[in-house]
Design an enzyme around this catalytic site. Structure first.
Site, short mmCIF file in Angstrom:
data_model
loop_
_atom_site.label_atom_id
_atom_site.label_comp_id
_atom_site.label_asym_id
_atom_site.label_seq_id
_atom_site.Cartn_x
_atom_site.Cartn_y
_atom_site.Cartn_z
N CYS A 63 45.97 -47.83 -16.85
CA CYS A 63 45.81 -49.27 -17.09
C CYS A 63 46.50 -50.06 -15.97
O CYS A 63 47.60 -49.71 -15.53
CB CYS A 63 46.42 -49.66 -18.43
SG CYS A 63 45.37 -49.25 -19.82
N HIS A 64 45.83 -51.12 -15.53
CA HIS A 64 46.37 -51.94 -14.45
C HIS A 64 47.30 -53.02 -15.00
O HIS A 64 47.01 -53.61 -16.04
CB HIS A 64 45.23 -52.62 -13.69
CG HIS A 64 44.32 -51.67 -12.99
ND1 HIS A 64 43.35 -50.93 -13.66
CD2 HIS A 64 44.21 -51.32 -11.68
CE1 HIS A 64 42.70 -50.18 -12.78
NE2 HIS A 64 43.20 -50.39 -11.58
N GLU A 99 44.61 -53.21 -23.88
CA GLU A 99 45.79 -54.01 -24.22
C GLU A 99 45.74 -54.45 -25.67
O GLU A 99 46.75 -54.41 -26.39
CB GLU A 99 45.87 -55.23 -23.29
CG GLU A 99 46.36 -54.93 -21.88
CD GLU A 99 45.36 -54.17 -21.02
OE1 GLU A 99 45.77 -53.64 -19.98
OE2 GLU A 99 44.16 -54.12 -21.40
N ASP A 113 57.24 -47.97 -39.50
CA ASP A 113 58.66 -47.66 -39.36
C ASP A 113 59.52 -48.48 -40.33
O ASP A 113 60.49 -47.97 -40.90
CB ASP A 113 59.10 -47.94 -37.93
CG ASP A 113 60.59 -47.70 -37.73
OD1 ASP A 113 61.02 -46.53 -37.86
OD2 ASP A 113 61.31 -48.68 -37.44
#
Length: 304
Positions: A63-64, A99, A113
Site C-alpha cells: 500500500c502506498h 485503507e 479487545d
C-alpha cells in the site's frame, strides 16, 4: 510497490464494512450504556480506526502512503451485533479501498479487545468492501465505442528511414489497450502541406480520432501546430492543459511542448509530442476520459 506514477490524480472514495457479533444481549446493553469496564467502546474503536486508516501503508507492504483527506466511521447497533461502516476519501493516484477495509478491521478488533473480558462469544465477521469510486474506470466510458482511429507520425528522420518509429507504436498499443482499433497508420515528413493533406483525407474518410505524434516542439522543423491549428473548427484548451500539466509533473521540459487538440467537424484531432515518453505520458494524461467526447457528439455513428 507497484508503480503508480503514470496514473492521474482524481478523487477516490471507498466504503468498507465489518460486523462485530456479541454473545449476549447484556453485552449490547453495556455498549449502549457505556458501562464496559475498558471504556466507551464505540469512541475508543472509532479513534483506533482513524489511526488505522492513516497508517495503512505501515501495516500492509504494497500500500502506498497517501494524503487521507476524510475518514468517516459510523455504527449501526443491531439486536446482537454492531455493523461498522468506514468511508475514506483522498485525492490521489490510487484507490483507498484497502485503507477503508483496514480501518473497519481495526475498529472491529478494538471492539473485540474491549468486549472480551465480559463476553467470550464475541466474533468478527463480514469484513468487505461495499463500494468504491474514482480513477480512470469512472471517468472513461463503460460502453464499447466503435471509434475509428488514425495514428500519424510526423517526422522527417522516421519518414526518411533514418530512425525507427517508437512514439507511434506506443500510441497504437495504448489505443488497442483501450479496446479501440487503429484503422490507419502512416509516417509522413514534418511538412505543413503533407500534414494538412493527410488530415483532410482522413476527415473525408470519416475517421473519428486522428492522433499525430511529432513536430510539437520549438525547433525550426517543428511545424505540426502550424499545420493543425488552421484546420480546427473548435480547439479544446482543457485537454491541451491536462497534457502539459501531467507532463510537467514528470519533467520541466513539458512546458516546451505545443500539443494541440480540437475538432475538425466531428473528427477529434490530437497533436502530441514526438518523443516516446512524451507520447506515452500524453496518452496516459487524457485517456480514457477523453472518449467521453464521443458520447457527447450529436449523432455519433462514424464507426468506419
Amino acid at each position: 510497490m507497484v508503480d503508480i506514477t503514470h496514473k492521474i490524480i482524481t478523487q477516490r472514495t471507498a466504503t468498507a464494512q465489518a460486523i462485530v457479533k456479541v454473545g449476549t444481549p447484556a453485552t449490547m446493553q453495556a455498549i449502549v450504556n457505556k458501562t464496559v469496564p475498558k471504556g466507551n467502546v464505540l469512541e475508543v474503536a472509532r479513534t483506533a480506526g482513524l489511526f488505522a486508516v492513516k497508517n495503512t501503508s505501515n501495516a500492509i507492504p504494497d500500500c502506498h502512503p497517501m494524503p487521507i483527506e476524510y475518514t468517516g466511521i459510523d455504527y449501526e447497533l443491531l439486536e446482537d451485533s454492531v455493523r461498522i461502516s468506514v468511508t475514506v476519501k483522498a485525492i490521489y493516484r490510487t484507490g483507498v479501498e484497502v485503507e477503508a477495509m483496514h480501518g473497519a478491521s481495526i475498529v472491529a478488533l478494538t471492539m473485540y479487545d474491549m468486549l472480551k473480558p465480559i463476553d467470550k462469544q464475541v466474533e468478527i465477521s463480514t469484513i468487505k468492501l461495499l463500494h468504491k469510486k474514482g480513477g480512470k474506470s469512472d471517468f472513461g466510458t463503460k460502453e464499447r465505442l466503435d471509434v475509428s482511429v488514425a495514428v500519424i507520425v510526423c517526422s522527417d528522420s522516421v519518414a526518411a528511414g533514418k530512425k525507427e518509429d517508437r512514439a507511434g507504436k506506443v500510441i497504437t498499443d495504448k489505443v488497442a489497450n483501450l479496446g479501440l482499433r487503429v484503422s490507419h497508420y502512416a509516417i509522413i515528413p514534418d511538412e505543413i502541406k503533407d500534414i494538412q493533406t493527410t488530415i483532410h483525407q482522413l476527415c473525408e474518410d470519416q475517421k473519428d480520432l486522428i492522433i499525430l505524434t511529432g513536430g510539437t516542439g520549438l525547433s525550426n522543423r517543428d511545424v505540426t501546430p502550424e499545420a493543425v491549428i488552421p484546420l480546427l473548427d473548435r480547439r479544446i484548451p482543457g485537454i491541451e492543459e491536462a497534457i502539459r500539466s501531467y507532463g510537467q509533473q514528470r519533467t520541466p521540459y513539458a512546458m516546451l511542448s505545443r500539443s494541440v487538440v480540437g475538432f475538425k467537424g466531428n473528427t477529434l484531432i490530437m497533436a502530441l509530442p514526438g518523443s516516446t515518453a512524451g507520447a506515452s505520458e500524453s496518452m496516459d494524461a487524457v485517456f480514457p476520459s477523453v472518449l467521453h467526447l464521443f458520447k457527447l457528439l450529436n449523432g455519433f455513428n462514424h464507426g468506419q
